[in-house]
Design a protein around this motif. Structure first.
Motif, PDB file in Angstrom:
ATOM      1  N   VAL A   1       0.858  -1.173   0.000  1.00  0.00           N
ATOM      2  CA  VAL A   1       0.000   0.000   0.000  1.00  0.00           C
ATOM      3  C   VAL A   1       0.898   1.227   0.000  1.00  0.00           C
ATOM      4  O   VAL A   1       1.826   1.346   0.787  1.00  0.00           O
ATOM      5  N   ASP A   2       0.634   2.129  -0.907  1.00  0.00           N
ATOM      6  CA  ASP A   2       1.398   3.368  -1.007  1.00  0.00           C
ATOM      7  C   ASP A   2       1.040   4.247   0.180  1.00  0.00           C
ATOM      8  O   ASP A   2      -0.097   4.668   0.327  1.00  0.00           O
ATOM      9  N   PRO A   3       2.007   4.537   1.084  1.00  0.00           N
ATOM     10  CA  PRO A   3       1.673   5.321   2.275  1.00  0.00           C
ATOM     11  C   PRO A   3       1.259   6.750   1.967  1.00  0.00           C
ATOM     12  O   PRO A   3       0.579   7.383   2.752  1.00  0.00           O
ATOM     13  N   VAL A   4       1.663   7.275   0.816  1.00  0.00           N
ATOM     14  CA  VAL A   4       1.296   8.643   0.458  1.00  0.00           C
ATOM     15  C   VAL A   4      -0.129   8.704  -0.062  1.00  0.00           C
ATOM     16  O   VAL A   4      -0.875   9.625   0.213  1.00  0.00           O
ATOM     17  N   HIS A   5      -0.540   7.706  -0.821  1.00  0.00           N
ATOM     18  CA  HIS A   5      -1.855   7.729  -1.459  1.00  0.00           C
ATOM     19  C   HIS A   5      -2.808   6.701  -0.868  1.00  0.00           C
ATOM     20  O   HIS A   5      -3.738   6.292  -1.516  1.00  0.00           O
ATOM     21  N   GLY A   6      -2.597   6.274   0.357  1.00  0.00           N
ATOM     22  CA  GLY A   6      -3.379   5.268   1.052  1.00  0.00           C
ATOM     23  C   GLY A   6      -4.583   4.709   0.329  1.00  0.00           C
ATOM     24  O   GLY A   6      -5.532   5.413   0.069  1.00  0.00           O
ATOM     25  N   LEU A   7      -4.559   3.449   0.001  1.00  0.00           N
ATOM     26  CA  LEU A   7      -5.681   2.783  -0.647  1.00  0.00           C
ATOM     27  C   LEU A   7      -6.662   2.307   0.422  1.00  0.00           C
ATOM     28  O   LEU A   7      -6.337   2.234   1.603  1.00  0.00           O
ATOM     29  N   CYS A   8      -7.847   1.928  -0.011  1.00  0.00           N
ATOM     30  CA  CYS A   8      -8.867   1.493   0.926  1.00  0.00           C
ATOM     31  C   CYS A   8      -8.397   0.316   1.778  1.00  0.00           C
ATOM     32  O   CYS A   8      -8.816   0.166   2.894  1.00  0.00           O
ATOM     33  N   GLN A   9      -7.511  -0.522   1.244  1.00  0.00           N
ATOM     34  CA  GLN A   9      -7.059  -1.694   1.975  1.00  0.00           C
ATOM     35  C   GLN A   9      -6.011  -1.365   3.024  1.00  0.00           C
ATOM     36  O   GLN A   9      -5.570  -2.235   3.736  1.00  0.00           O
ATOM     37  N   SER A  10      -5.580  -0.123   3.120  1.00  0.00           N
ATOM     38  CA  SER A  10      -4.464   0.204   3.997  1.00  0.00           C
ATOM     39  C   SER A  10      -4.818   0.077   5.477  1.00  0.00           C
ATOM     40  O   SER A  10      -3.992  -0.314   6.271  1.00  0.00           O
TER      41      SER A  10
ATOM     42  N   VAL B   1      -4.917   2.177   7.649  1.00  0.00           N
ATOM     43  CA  VAL B   1      -4.139   3.113   8.458  1.00  0.00           C
ATOM     44  C   VAL B   1      -4.551   4.520   8.060  1.00  0.00           C
ATOM     45  O   VAL B   1      -4.379   4.910   6.908  1.00  0.00           O
ATOM     46  N   MET B   2      -5.135   5.252   9.009  1.00  0.00           N
ATOM     47  CA  MET B   2      -5.532   6.620   8.713  1.00  0.00           C
ATOM     48  C   MET B   2      -4.271   7.471   8.597  1.00  0.00           C
ATOM     49  O   MET B   2      -3.426   7.460   9.489  1.00  0.00           O
ATOM     50  N   GLN B   3      -4.146   8.185   7.499  1.00  0.00           N
ATOM     51  CA  GLN B   3      -2.970   9.004   7.245  1.00  0.00           C
ATOM     52  C   GLN B   3      -2.983  10.249   8.138  1.00  0.00           C
ATOM     53  O   GLN B   3      -4.043  10.817   8.409  1.00  0.00           O
ATOM     54  N   PRO B   4      -1.803  10.711   8.605  1.00  0.00           N
ATOM     55  CA  PRO B   4      -1.730  11.909   9.446  1.00  0.00           C
ATOM     56  C   PRO B   4      -2.354  13.141   8.786  1.00  0.00           C
ATOM     57  O   PRO B   4      -2.975  13.958   9.473  1.00  0.00           O
ATOM     58  N   ASP B   5      -2.216  13.272   7.466  1.00  0.00           N
ATOM     59  CA  ASP B   5      -2.822  14.410   6.759  1.00  0.00           C
ATOM     60  C   ASP B   5      -4.344  14.365   6.860  1.00  0.00           C
ATOM     61  O   ASP B   5      -4.996  15.406   7.015  1.00  0.00           O
ATOM     62  N   ILE B   6      -4.916  13.187   6.762  1.00  0.00           N
ATOM     63  CA  ILE B   6      -6.377  13.033   6.859  1.00  0.00           C
ATOM     64  C   ILE B   6      -6.834  13.319   8.287  1.00  0.00           C
ATOM     65  O   ILE B   6      -7.854  13.976   8.499  1.00  0.00           O
ATOM     66  N   ARG B   7      -6.066  12.868   9.286  1.00  0.00           N
ATOM     67  CA  ARG B   7      -6.403  13.180  10.683  1.00  0.00           C
ATOM     68  C   ARG B   7      -6.448  14.691  10.896  1.00  0.00           C
ATOM     69  O   ARG B   7      -7.347  15.209  11.555  1.00  0.00           O
ATOM     70  N   ALA B   8      -5.460  15.400  10.348  1.00  0.00           N
ATOM     71  CA  ALA B   8      -5.408  16.862  10.500  1.00  0.00           C
ATOM     72  C   ALA B   8      -6.607  17.514   9.824  1.00  0.00           C
ATOM     73  O   ALA B   8      -7.207  18.454  10.372  1.00  0.00           O
ATOM     74  N   ILE B   9      -6.978  17.040   8.654  1.00  0.00           N
ATOM     75  CA  ILE B   9      -8.154  17.574   7.953  1.00  0.00           C
ATOM     76  C   ILE B   9      -9.422  17.320   8.766  1.00  0.00           C
ATOM     77  O   ILE B   9     -10.278  18.189   8.896  1.00  0.00           O
ATOM     78  N   ILE B  10      -9.535  16.128   9.332  1.00  0.00           N
ATOM     79  CA  ILE B  10     -10.699  15.801  10.165  1.00  0.00           C
ATOM     80  C   ILE B  10     -10.745  16.719  11.386  1.00  0.00           C
ATOM     81  O   ILE B  10     -11.806  17.231  11.753  1.00  0.00           O
ATOM     82  N   ALA B  11      -9.595  16.959  12.021  1.00  0.00           N
ATOM     83  CA  ALA B  11      -9.540  17.825  13.202  1.00  0.00           C
ATOM     84  C   ALA B  11      -9.957  19.252  12.856  1.00  0.00           C
ATOM     85  O   ALA B  11     -10.780  19.855  13.559  1.00  0.00           O
TER      86      ALA B  11
ATOM     87  N   SER C   1     -11.016   6.170   2.987  1.00  0.00           N
ATOM     88  CA  SER C   1      -9.728   5.823   2.374  1.00  0.00           C
ATOM     89  C   SER C   1      -8.936   4.822   3.203  1.00  0.00           C
ATOM     90  O   SER C   1      -8.135   4.072   2.673  1.00  0.00           O
ATOM     91  N   SER C   2      -9.176   4.784   4.508  1.00  0.00           N
ATOM     92  CA  SER C   2      -8.469   3.821   5.356  1.00  0.00           C
ATOM     93  C   SER C   2      -9.417   2.802   5.980  1.00  0.00           C
ATOM     94  O   SER C   2      -8.961   1.882   6.650  1.00  0.00           O
ATOM     95  N   ALA C   3     -10.717   2.992   5.754  1.00  0.00           N
ATOM     96  CA  ALA C   3     -11.738   2.141   6.369  1.00  0.00           C
ATOM     97  C   ALA C   3     -11.667   2.227   7.885  1.00  0.00           C
ATOM     98  O   ALA C   3     -11.929   1.264   8.589  1.00  0.00           O
ATOM     99  N   GLY C   4     -11.289   3.421   8.401  1.00  0.00           N
ATOM    100  CA  GLY C   4     -11.137   3.599   9.841  1.00  0.00           C
ATOM    101  C   GLY C   4     -12.149   4.563  10.430  1.00  0.00           C
ATOM    102  O   GLY C   4     -12.470   5.590   9.841  1.00  0.00           O
ATOM    103  N   HIS C   5     -12.637   4.231  11.618  1.00  0.00           N
ATOM    104  CA  HIS C   5     -13.573   5.084  12.350  1.00  0.00           C
ATOM    105  C   HIS C   5     -12.811   6.066  13.231  1.00  0.00           C
ATOM    106  O   HIS C   5     -11.704   5.777  13.677  1.00  0.00           O
ATOM    107  N   PHE C   6     -13.436   7.208  13.491  1.00  0.00           N
ATOM    108  CA  PHE C   6     -12.831   8.212  14.361  1.00  0.00           C
ATOM    109  C   PHE C   6     -13.910   8.879  15.206  1.00  0.00           C
ATOM    110  O   PHE C   6     -15.090   8.857  14.863  1.00  0.00           O
ATOM    111  N   THR C   7     -13.464   9.457  16.319  1.00  0.00           N
ATOM    112  CA  THR C   7     -14.297  10.287  17.173  1.00  0.00           C
ATOM    113  C   THR C   7     -13.462  11.504  17.548  1.00  0.00           C
ATOM    114  O   THR C   7     -12.287  11.348  17.897  1.00  0.00           O
ATOM    115  N   CYS C   8     -14.038  12.701  17.463  1.00  0.00           N
ATOM    116  CA  CYS C   8     -13.327  13.927  17.839  1.00  0.00           C
ATOM    117  C   CYS C   8     -14.073  14.630  18.950  1.00  0.00           C
ATOM    118  O   CYS C   8     -15.293  14.798  18.880  1.00  0.00           O
TER     119      CYS C   8
END
Length: 163
Positions: free
Chosen positions: A32-41, A43-53, A130-137
């Motif tokens: 899995v390309d860590p820069v372009h995270g595929l659905c199978q990854s 792993v929520m990417q740090p950039d996506i976490r920042a956007i969510i925050a 993109s990571s198939a991961g759940h989050f709570t903020c």
């Protein structure tokens, strides 16, 4: 004679089919390309976490976000976000990538990530497709704490609000 040759041709075809099912199957694993995270990854990417925050803070408080300090990565992020009701627009200035949309669906133009997000009181919850991961903020004043359920970990962001 024809029936005999047709019969043996069918028998040969049947035997070939059986042999093909008995052949071992090769499974190809791909990285899995860590820069372009595929659905199978998964792993929520740090950039996506920042956007969510940033999105969570703008949507819950109604205030513009002018930047974030990512405590986990010990770095300032150039992220801006603005919400009007359930509509959001933002820019990740570090990557020159836009994000936004109308709840419950948000999109990021860099990797094409899609984020499902709901608001309840002073929290947001959702799903990063993109990571198939759940989050709570949890949002409190200028602090956003994001819980990544796949990592079973908290990530803290301090928001720089626009005047």
């Amino acid at each position: 004679m024809q029936s005999r040759s047709n019969g043996s041709a069918l028998q040969q075809f049947d035997m070939d089919q059986r042999r093909s099912f008995q052949q071992p199957v090769t499974i190809i694993e791909r990285e899995v390309d860590p820069v372009h995270g595929l659905c199978q990854s998964h792993v929520m990417q740090p950039d996506i976490r920042a956007i969510i925050a940033a999105s969570s803070h703008a949507l819950v408080t109604g205030r513009k976000v002018a930047g974030l300090y990512d405590q986990t990565q010990d770095r300032h992020r150039r992220i801006a976000a603005e919400a009007r009701g359930e509509h959001l627009q933002g820019l990740d200035g570090d990557r020159n990538v836009k994000f936004g949309g109308t709840l419950p669906e948000l999109r990021e133009t860099g990797t094409g990530a899609a984020i499902y997000m709901e608001i309840a009181d002073d929290t947001t919850k959702g799903f990063d497709r993109s990571s198939a991961g759940h989050f709570t903020c949890r949002i409190e004043d200028q602090v956003v704490q994001l819980y990544d359920h796949a990592d079973s970990a908290w990530f803290t962001f301090v928001v720089q609000a626009a005047e």
